[in-house]
Design a protein around this motif. Structure first.
Motif, PDB file in Angstrom:
ATOM      1  N   LYS A  93     -23.779   1.804  32.467  1.00  0.00           N
ATOM      2  CA  LYS A  93     -22.732   2.750  32.862  1.00  0.00           C
ATOM      3  C   LYS A  93     -21.983   2.241  34.089  1.00  0.00           C
ATOM      4  N   GLU A  94     -22.696   1.622  35.015  1.00  0.00           N
ATOM      5  CA  GLU A  94     -22.065   1.101  36.232  1.00  0.00           C
ATOM      6  C   GLU A  94     -21.040   0.016  35.905  1.00  0.00           C
ATOM      7  N   GLY A  95     -21.369  -0.871  34.985  1.00  0.00           N
ATOM      8  CA  GLY A  95     -20.426  -1.917  34.582  1.00  0.00           C
ATOM      9  C   GLY A  95     -19.198  -1.334  33.913  1.00  0.00           C
ATOM     10  N   ILE A  96     -19.388  -0.397  33.000  1.00  0.00           N
ATOM     11  CA  ILE A  96     -18.260   0.206  32.278  1.00  0.00           C
ATOM     12  C   ILE A  96     -17.404   1.048  33.220  1.00  0.00           C
ATOM     13  N   GLY A 148     -11.996   7.203  32.594  1.00  0.00           N
ATOM     14  CA  GLY A 148     -11.333   6.665  31.420  1.00  0.00           C
ATOM     15  C   GLY A 148     -12.224   5.911  30.453  1.00  0.00           C
ATOM     16  N   TYR A 149     -13.505   6.136  30.472  1.00  0.00           N
ATOM     17  CA  TYR A 149     -14.410   5.523  29.500  1.00  0.00           C
ATOM     18  C   TYR A 149     -15.113   6.624  28.718  1.00  0.00           C
ATOM     19  N   ALA A 174     -15.242  -1.409  34.905  1.00  0.00           N
ATOM     20  CA  ALA A 174     -14.222  -1.934  33.984  1.00  0.00           C
ATOM     21  C   ALA A 174     -13.086  -0.930  33.807  1.00  0.00           C
ATOM     22  N   ALA A 175     -13.442   0.333  33.570  1.00  0.00           N
ATOM     23  CA  ALA A 175     -12.428   1.364  33.360  1.00  0.00           C
ATOM     24  C   ALA A 175     -11.575   1.568  34.606  1.00  0.00           C
ATOM     25  N   GLY A 176     -12.173   1.412  35.765  1.00  0.00           N
ATOM     26  CA  GLY A 176     -11.434   1.568  37.011  1.00  0.00           C
ATOM     27  C   GLY A 176     -10.484   0.418  37.299  1.00  0.00           C
ATOM     28  N   ASP A 182      -5.868  -0.937  30.284  1.00  0.00           N
ATOM     29  CA  ASP A 182      -5.234  -1.178  28.982  1.00  0.00           C
ATOM     30  C   ASP A 182      -6.215  -1.483  27.857  1.00  0.00           C
ATOM     31  N   SER A 183      -7.494  -1.352  28.125  1.00  0.00           N
ATOM     32  CA  SER A 183      -8.517  -1.570  27.104  1.00  0.00           C
ATOM     33  C   SER A 183      -9.346  -0.302  26.948  1.00  0.00           C
ATOM     34  N   ILE A 184     -10.137  -0.266  25.891  1.00  0.00           N
ATOM     35  CA  ILE A 184     -11.049   0.848  25.633  1.00  0.00           C
ATOM     36  C   ILE A 184     -12.421   0.438  26.167  1.00  0.00           C
ATOM     37  N   TRP A 185     -13.036   1.323  26.930  1.00  0.00           N
ATOM     38  CA  TRP A 185     -14.329   1.020  27.547  1.00  0.00           C
ATOM     39  C   TRP A 185     -15.371   2.043  27.108  1.00  0.00           C
ATOM     40  N   LEU A 186     -16.510   1.530  26.626  1.00  0.00           N
ATOM     41  CA  LEU A 186     -17.578   2.387  26.103  1.00  0.00           C
ATOM     42  C   LEU A 186     -18.917   2.024  26.713  1.00  0.00           C
TER      43      LEU A 186
END
Length: 177
Positions: free
Chosen positions: A136-139, A49-50, A142-144, A148-152
């Motif tokens: 990428k590991e942090g995002i 989801g990112y 976050a996505a996992g 409800d937020s956008i992750w890039l």
């Protein structure tokens, strides 16, 4: 609906905030699979989801263990609670002057916990979070954890966001200039 499709739908609502990091042209979501600019530069949604909007590969020194430890401290202790409450109060005060939806951008969000805590503290459904980090590991984390937020995945020095597109910009624990 998959995380990828949920993320693509959310990005579709906010597509006006995106700018191609290659050519700076506006972007659109295509088939709930990709963000594509006018010049056909394409950035696909990951199954988690990112969106990875990096234009070059980087070797991030931040690994999964660091992000897990950081998330544990932020989410399970009260260490940052006063900071989150203060930032949320500032945002809430200013939102009294705004009608409609608001984007809160966390520049260098890591695993997303600060952004998540601040948005939760605001208690306002008009707020959508957008977290960007070079790791990428942090995002991925976050996505996992926070759907409800956008992750890039992206580079602040070559931002994939249009000028004046976010109402609030946070920069907590990020070494960015």
């Amino acid at each position: 609906m998959t995380n990828k499709e949920k993320s693509a739908e959310l990005v579709s609502k906010w597509v006006h905030v995106f700018s191609c990091p290659v050519c700076n042209s506006p972007m659109k979501v295509v088939d709930l699979k990709s963000l594509i600019c006018l010049n056909n530069h394409t950035f696909d949604f990951a199954k988690q989801g990112y969106v990875n909007m990096m234009t070059r590969s980087v070797d991030s020194h931040y690994d999964k263990k660091l992000f897990e430890a950081r998330q544990k401290i932020i989410m399970e202790s009260n260490l940052y609670k006063p900071l989150h409450a203060w930032v949320a109060n500032v945002i809430k005060e200013h939102l009294k002057l705004i009608k409609g939806p608001v984007m809160v951008f966390d520049a260098g969000c890591g695993e997303g916990s600060h952004l998540q805590r601040i948005i939760a503290e605001c208690k306002n459904e008009a707020i959508t979070g957008l977290g960007l980090d070079i790791s990428k590991e942090g995002i991925r984390m976050a996505a996992g954890n926070y759907e409800d937020s956008i992750w890039l995945v992206g580079d602040l020095a070559n931002s994939p966001l249009a000028d004046h597109s976010c109402y609030v910009i946070l920069n907590i624990l990020s070494p960015a200039n």
